[in-house]
Scaffold this active site. Sequence first.
Site, short mmCIF file in Angstrom:
data_model
loop_
_atom_site.label_atom_id
_atom_site.label_comp_id
_atom_site.label_asym_id
_atom_site.label_seq_id
_atom_site.Cartn_x
_atom_site.Cartn_y
_atom_site.Cartn_z
N GLU B 131 1.94 -8.00 -6.44
CA GLU B 131 1.22 -8.48 -5.27
C GLU B 131 1.03 -7.07 -4.43
OE1 GLU B 131 -0.77 -10.01 -3.12
OE2 GLU B 131 0.38 -11.73 -3.57
N VAL B 134 -2.19 -4.35 -4.70
CA VAL B 134 -3.46 -4.70 -4.14
C VAL B 134 -3.06 -5.06 -2.47
CG1 VAL B 134 -5.69 -5.95 -4.13
CG2 VAL B 134 -4.17 -5.60 -6.36
N ILE B 138 -0.93 -7.69 2.24
CA ILE B 138 -1.84 -8.99 2.46
C ILE B 138 -1.54 -9.90 1.02
CG2 ILE B 138 -4.31 -9.75 2.15
CD1 ILE B 138 -5.08 -7.50 3.47
N GLY B 189 0.05 12.68 6.28
CA GLY B 189 0.86 12.25 5.00
C GLY B 189 -0.01 11.13 4.21
N LYS B 207 -7.73 -1.46 -7.42
CA LYS B 207 -7.20 -2.68 -6.88
C LYS B 207 -8.22 -3.68 -7.31
CE LYS B 207 -4.79 -0.24 -3.22
NZ LYS B 207 -4.78 0.44 -1.89
N GLY B 304 2.26 1.09 3.68
CA GLY B 304 3.44 1.56 4.71
C GLY B 304 4.68 0.73 4.10
#
Lengths: 428, 428
Positions: B131, B134, B138, B189, B207, B304
């Site tokens: 999961e 991609v 989400i 970065g 993806k 993130g």
Amino acid sequence: MSHPLRLGIAGLGTVGVGVIKIVMQHGDMLRARSGRDITISAVSARSKSKDRGVDLSNFDWEDDPVALATRDDVDVYVELMGGEDGPALASVKAALNAGKHVVTANKAMLAIHGQELAELAEFKGVNLRFEAAVAGGIPIIKSLTESLAGNKITRVMGVMNGTCNYILTRMETAGLPYDEVFEEANQLGYLEADPNLDVGGIDAAHKLVLLSSIAYGTQVDFASAQLQGIQRISIVDIKHAAEMGYRIKLLGVSQMTDAGLIQTMRPCLVPALSPLGLLEGGTNMVIVEGDSVGQIVLRGAGAGEGPTASAVFGDVMDIARGINIPVFGIPAAQLTKSTPADSSGESAYYMRLNLKDKAGAMASASSALADAGISIDKMTQHSSDDNVARVLIVTHPTTGETASKAAQAIENTGVLELPPVVLKIETV
Amino acid sequence: MSHPLRLGIAGLGTVGVGVIKIVMQHGDMLRARSGRDITISAVSARSKSKDRGVDLSNFDWEDDPVALATRDDVDVYVELMGGEDGPALASVKAALNAGKHVVTANKAMLAIHGQELAELAEFKGVNLRFEAAVAGGIPIIKSLTESLAGNKITRVMGVMNGTCNYILTRMETAGLPYDEVFEEANQLGYLEADPNLDVGGIDAAHKLVLLSSIAYGTQVDFASAQLQGIQRISIVDIKHAAEMGYRIKLLGVSQMTDAGLIQTMRPCLVPALSPLGLLEGGTNMVIVEGDSVGQIVLRGAGAGEGPTASAVFGDVMDIARGINIPVFGIPAAQLTKSTPADSSGESAYYMRLNLKDKAGAMASASSALADAGISIDKMTQHSSDDNVARVLIVTHPTTGETASKAAQAIENTGVLELPPVVLKIETV
Ligand SMILES: NC(=O)c1ccc[n+]([C@@H]2O[C@H](COP(=O)([O-])OP(=O)(O)OC[C@H]3O[C@@H](n4cnc5c(N)ncnc54)[C@H](OP(=O)(O)O)[C@@H]3O)[C@@H](O)[C@H]2O)c1
Ligand SMILES: NC(=O)c1ccc[n+]([C@@H]2O[C@H](COP(=O)([O-])OP(=O)(O)OC[C@H]3O[C@@H](n4cnc5c(N)ncnc54)[C@H](OP(=O)(O)O)[C@@H]3O)[C@@H](O)[C@H]2O)c1
């Protein structure tokens, strides 16, 4: 290849017919994806003779949904009749007691009897699934229960009644008054038999409280949800909101705070260019916030044959694939009773006061606001053709409690021609 | 209560540390939701001594990810190192061969080796879940594989590289040229070690091809995806698009047609006020269209620590709950080889031609367009300070093939100072 998964479908209306079409059209695809055939053993509805546009001749017919739910050749009972109690509840209980999995789209039933039914399903070791009950085709139940299972959920929000959203956006785009658009929606068949379920916010609140239960591990608690319908929203409110860069949406908010669980379903002002503000017509949107994931937004059709049947089928396929997790994400016996809490924090409020055309009316209203400790950010006054002075106010940030008290105080002064309209301005 | 689910985590960078934090902070919640303890047996990274802001002293350390992946006390191997081959691939294979479940965020590896790994995982009867690979937080893999399993998927689209979206929106809001914003993103970065993975559209295409496989039941086919990066997008294109009511997005489109599978990842013009057009910064969006559900839009953080760890954990929780479905939705052995196809249908195209400042340049370009059978909807000409005439064109609907041929023909006339920029205008 496992043995077929055999469905019994009660309710052959919009959703039921949609589900039958998926089975008929996509046999090969469903088999490839689930590893087994999905078949329909029997169906039920009120009228056996009604033409429903699909060929039912290959399925047995049952007049009684309870009989259908307990048939030996039914593995999954699919309840698509609706109604909080009555045959829906009776047949779902019968199915669970008989050890059948249940898939339903019935938010009214689950919002009231969800806890009892979840306990029964888990005691029997079967699934009770309801993706279609909340926000139609949007996969919100699965996302919340499974995808976000590593998150402490902090807030869930959503526009989850397509009819209300249709009415509100149609009022704005066509410049028509509420009553006229309501009648239009009625003609188009958009309204429930009891329209108050829609425009009173009840249907949307049924959905919201199901999401709360999953989000916070609490027992479904519809009774303490705070509801306000869209019936008092006028075209004036919509226009004024638009001028300030907002749209009015029937918005549900569910939030767990230190004081307890806040569950509100009410019309709010949201930024016009936000995802919520841009939502048109019958489309639904659910926003979930979690401590790791941040904010996730899901958008799609909230109702209709295809989208709702798609959600029902997601549940059916999960059962075909052998997935079985607790109904509300944690075992029903572990769901806690939540303490209801009032909306926390401060925000700006929008108020519309229709003042009687008499001297001192404005002064009385203003001083009632000031006495309540509310300060005014913006105010405009319009006189309408019916000898009423319409005053539109945006307050500085205040609590919901203060805003309601102030509105009540103004009403008590006797200067209002109509009850005041008080709407929260949500920053989403 | 089942026995604990024991993780081995290889890669302790952004994502790995996020996953460890979830285990440390949410033990009780994870146990309530999955019915078992989730523990970490051992971890691995390159540097044992690096301070990673989390206490690793309770976990065993392995220098070698392969050794970690095959430990007796590891039930789920969590691969968060990255890289198409190398230690990621070696350790994932080792884990699967040892009968361990695997969770990974590694789209590069799966886009190339997905078929082989899925076959291995299914042969061994274990999960291979991705999961997080991609669109970050989400829940698109689960939505597509499970929630929408009753749909024939007709199209999948998305903005799935946050860095590109950051660069494009930042160019527009700050009015800065590409090179400057690229440098800024580098300083922050945001860029991969090889920036071409981001700005060349490769990462986003990795993806997209994973989504295609699930959507259409086809083997992952990265080699035939058509890629175009954002490197040639200039601030002029962005401004001109904005004037016409569009925004430029690096948009992936995957569509199964009678001619075969279209997979494109390229900058496109999308309506500025559409959900895609409104997407800012690093946010991702995936749009799925199915025959029953209609259109579903999912939006959230695409990268993130928190969002990506949230997605990894969704997979871990599924494994803890005993869910095991085929890696790409149907058994890997049944995935078919797709025929690659070119973008079908007609649409308007945006072109920027930087013409040499010499007589007849415009005439040559125009006649090349006309010869290719392209008619012009709008055209504006600007002369820039560097003695180049910049011509901005919107064509009437035409095919992608025709648009490319025309652009090539113009280039062949030798009147262009720079290669032409040709962007599809997507109606989403
Ligand atoms: N429509 C949507 O878009 C939507 C979206 C989300 C959730 N839902 C939920 O899905 C459920 C079904 O909605 P719907 O729109 O499909 O309803 P509908 O079109 O009104 O159909 C209801 C069906 O149930 C049958 N029925 C009613 N009472 C019955 C009884 N006592 N015994 C046997 N059959 C009975 C009706 O039979 P006859 O046809 O013979 O009268 C009809 O076929 C409701 O819970 C609703 O809230 C609907
Ligand atoms: N960052 C995101 O937002 C994001 C989003 C979606 C997917 N992903 C994917 O998630 C994966 C990890 O990304 P990241 O951003 O967390 O990467 P990162 O911050 O660069 O961390 C990579 C980690 O892997 C370790 N590592 C690299 N090579 C190794 C080797 N040969 N043996 C052992 N350990 C090794 C590194 O060890 P040292 O720390 O000791 O150098 C580091 O801890 C990648 O596949 C990436 O594409 C990332």
